[in-house]
Design an enzyme around this catalytic site. Sequence first.
Site, PDB file in Angstrom:
ATOM      1  N   ALA A   5      41.254  -2.865  95.753  1.00  0.00           N
ATOM      2  CA  ALA A   5      41.199  -3.359  94.123  1.00  0.00           C
ATOM      3  C   ALA A   5      39.990  -2.967  93.337  1.00  0.00           C
ATOM      4  CB  ALA A   5      40.603  -4.934  94.616  1.00  0.00           C
TER       5      ALA A   5
ATOM      6  N   SER B  62      34.959  -5.812  96.920  1.00  0.00           N
ATOM      7  CA  SER B  62      36.340  -5.708  96.473  1.00  0.00           C
ATOM      8  C   SER B  62      37.451  -6.239  97.532  1.00  0.00           C
ATOM      9  CB  SER B  62      36.739  -4.292  96.188  1.00  0.00           C
ATOM     10  OG  SER B  62      36.900  -3.382  97.087  1.00  0.00           O
ATOM     11  N   ASP B  63      38.412  -6.701  97.093  1.00  0.00           N
ATOM     12  CA  ASP B  63      39.710  -6.801  97.955  1.00  0.00           C
ATOM     13  C   ASP B  63      39.834  -5.275  98.403  1.00  0.00           C
ATOM     14  OD1 ASP B  63      41.800  -7.622  99.440  1.00  0.00           O
ATOM     15  OD2 ASP B  63      42.372  -9.123  98.019  1.00  0.00           O
ATOM     16  N   TRP B  64      40.997  -5.259  99.475  1.00  0.00           N
ATOM     17  CA  TRP B  64      41.096  -3.849 100.020  1.00  0.00           C
ATOM     18  C   TRP B  64      41.974  -3.145  99.125  1.00  0.00           C
ATOM     19  CZ3 TRP B  64      37.722  -6.345 102.170  1.00  0.00           C
ATOM     20  CH2 TRP B  64      37.105  -5.964 103.143  1.00  0.00           C
TER      21      TRP B  64
END
Length: 819
Positions: A308, A304-306
């Site tokens: 997300a 995941s993006d941070w």
Amino acid sequence: MTSASQILVWGLLAASGAQAQNYGGGSSRSDDAFSYVQPKNTTILGAYGHSPAVYPSPNTTGSGGWETALAQAQDFVAQLTLEEKANMVTGQPGPCVGNIIAIPRLNFSGLCLQDGPLAIRVTDMASVFSAGVTAAASWDRKILYERGYAMGQEFKAKGAHVALGPVAGPLGRSAYSGRNWEGFAADPYLTGVAMEETIQGYQDAGVQACPKHFIGNEQETMRNPTFNDSAPLGTVIQEAVSSNIDDRTMHELYLWPFANAVHAKAASIMCSYQRINGSYGCENSKTLNGLLKGELGFQGYVMSDWGATHSGVAGIKSGQDMDMPGGLGAYGQTFINRSFFGGNVTAAVNNGTLEESRIDDMILRIMTPYFWLGQDQDYPTVDPSTADYNTFSPRNTWYQDFNLTGERSRDVRGNHAALIRKQAAEATVLLKNKNNALPLKAPKTLAVFGNDASDITNGPYNDATYEYGTLAAGGGSGTGRFTYLVSPLTAINARAQKDNTSLVQFWLNNTQIATSDVQADLLRVPTPPTACLVFVKTWAEEGADREHLRLDYNGTEVVEAVAAACNNTIVVTHSSGINELPFANHPNVTAILAAHFPGQESGNSIVDVLYGDVNPSGRLPYTIARNGSDYNAPPTTAVTTSGREDWQSWFDEKLEIDYRYFDAHNIPVLYEFGFGLSYTTFNISDIYATRVVDSITSAPEDRAIQPGGNPELWETIYNVTVSVTNTGDVEGATVPQLYVTFPDSTPEGTPPKQLRGFDKVSLQPGESTKVIFELMRRDLSYWDTVSQQWLIPEGDFTIRVGFSSRNLKEVTTITPVSE
């Protein structure tokens, strides 16, 4: 061993640090900012507004050369407890931006994940390279690879296992996107080549690449949901913007460069913040299970993006393999001490909600590239200085002891300064050169104008714009910490001393310059200087889309004021990308150079070009329009309704972005995609095409999926050859470019022409060379939404080769599939 209850504690701490970095998006905009309000009556999603479900998540097979590493990973996973498995897929606070904790009993030292696409952001004694857009402007495969390899060397030497880059999302749908500069080009082919070369460079150096942000991540505004913080878990008020993309556009534009990334055997891929066709990027089973792991055969892991991650079980079943940074929530929400993954993984397996085999596959995907790259063998330890600079998760938030005993502040820069200088110079785009104003020839007097010319005044790390100081990188997680930065003024002064230039005057206050009579109030000499150099800039950052396409700090007014007094005004832009250039046709503006974000050797690289030590060979990776209002595909900056699902971005321009749009509607431009001048001249001649396979069918043979998709798509079916000659008086490099026009039988909406080949060649005066473009099956195919496959249409393709998208000298036709 970390218990489930322990896992629940550190989620709050990691996420809180992330929130403090203010990369959330949807920030307030000034009154004069560009605005696109979503039209009413679009809140009911259309035919492509709902992402279909694709389950289960495909298991990795190690195909494409990872079979031996997969066997090692299987042996590793077989020894893990369930709690250890939960830790392997869940981030924790620690010295790096992202951390997977060690398992000492298995001799696993953990994983260190670090930003970003142009430098190791949270450390010292590391280089700051040129930005992605700058590298793309080189149109040079060798430069793209060398840049990736050098960055990979530095990441590895600092103990980072994963480099969070390169960037193909945003692709560049909108001229206003705040992160276009992190990526490469507003074209899937050029971006795809840049992705593949960069990833190969990273991973040849021993570091895992993490291409991002998958997929359709084309604006910063409202990339995350808004929350009611007073609610126990932060009730969603409005969901993040949804990128609504039709099937053909998804494949031919946004998925295309990620196919290159998978073909290059990228270790991991980062899923994006926003929604795609109504479902969040990190729990979208169609994009993750269907497109990425299924159609493209991706063998690595999806992180995941941070912040997300929006779910545990749902995200895992949809194809997400790793949660970063590990805490519960998303930006803008009050974080609590739980994780969507962590202890919830253990609980879900124990209660039967998740099959343990799915968790095993997640870890196999994480560990296979780890073993494939030999990261289990004498890998450098994490530099303790990383922790000192990491505000994302400060030491007082750590739950684990990371045993940082390695050398502190190790200098990993090597000889990369010379490489950065060379790459930035060769990527500089010469847009105008009236009367051969450049290169400079030991001018007697010089005047330097603009706040972009000087040393930076806010220190080595800038996460927000600044008035005084040259701009060499943008802001957000994609920036870097400078150990030094050579300003243009410093480099010009050094060169002036060498050339015995008698006078170098300089003015840095843009407000003063723009509001003054430059001749009477500033120069105060009877005749203007030999040359007036004007340095202007345009900031962009993660978390906010650009408010306009103008030059910052009254840059246009500065240029016009100087040009009114100086008949040899030379303009240099340090910019995140597209700018309005209303002064381009001013008779006293004799030269314009687009240097983008050049990295730490900014001043030296531009002086090399200004004085002719390097002949500029950069080409635009986007179109510069005559007016900012000429661009289509704006980001959604506001909505007039308050429904939970109301933030929508309709990609109804479909395939028509950048030059494809301008060409389709015959819109005049200032400087076209692929444009760039040189200090010499070139000619292209003698085009011919050769079929290299005996038989070509419309549909590819149905073969087993390999990384990148059906391997038939990657096979060369035609070679196109041209002759390129340097017809000028000095050595130089040029970029012959090949564009394809599809037959009339291709479905409606196909762009008039599409880039499908390029090469950079360096030639001495009078020298000629043959350039061969290899056309793969995918280059001559369109995505058929009915049969759900790539097809070569029947009829004649027109092949054009030239020096830009609107300067195509040679033409031929090919007919792969007869009617």
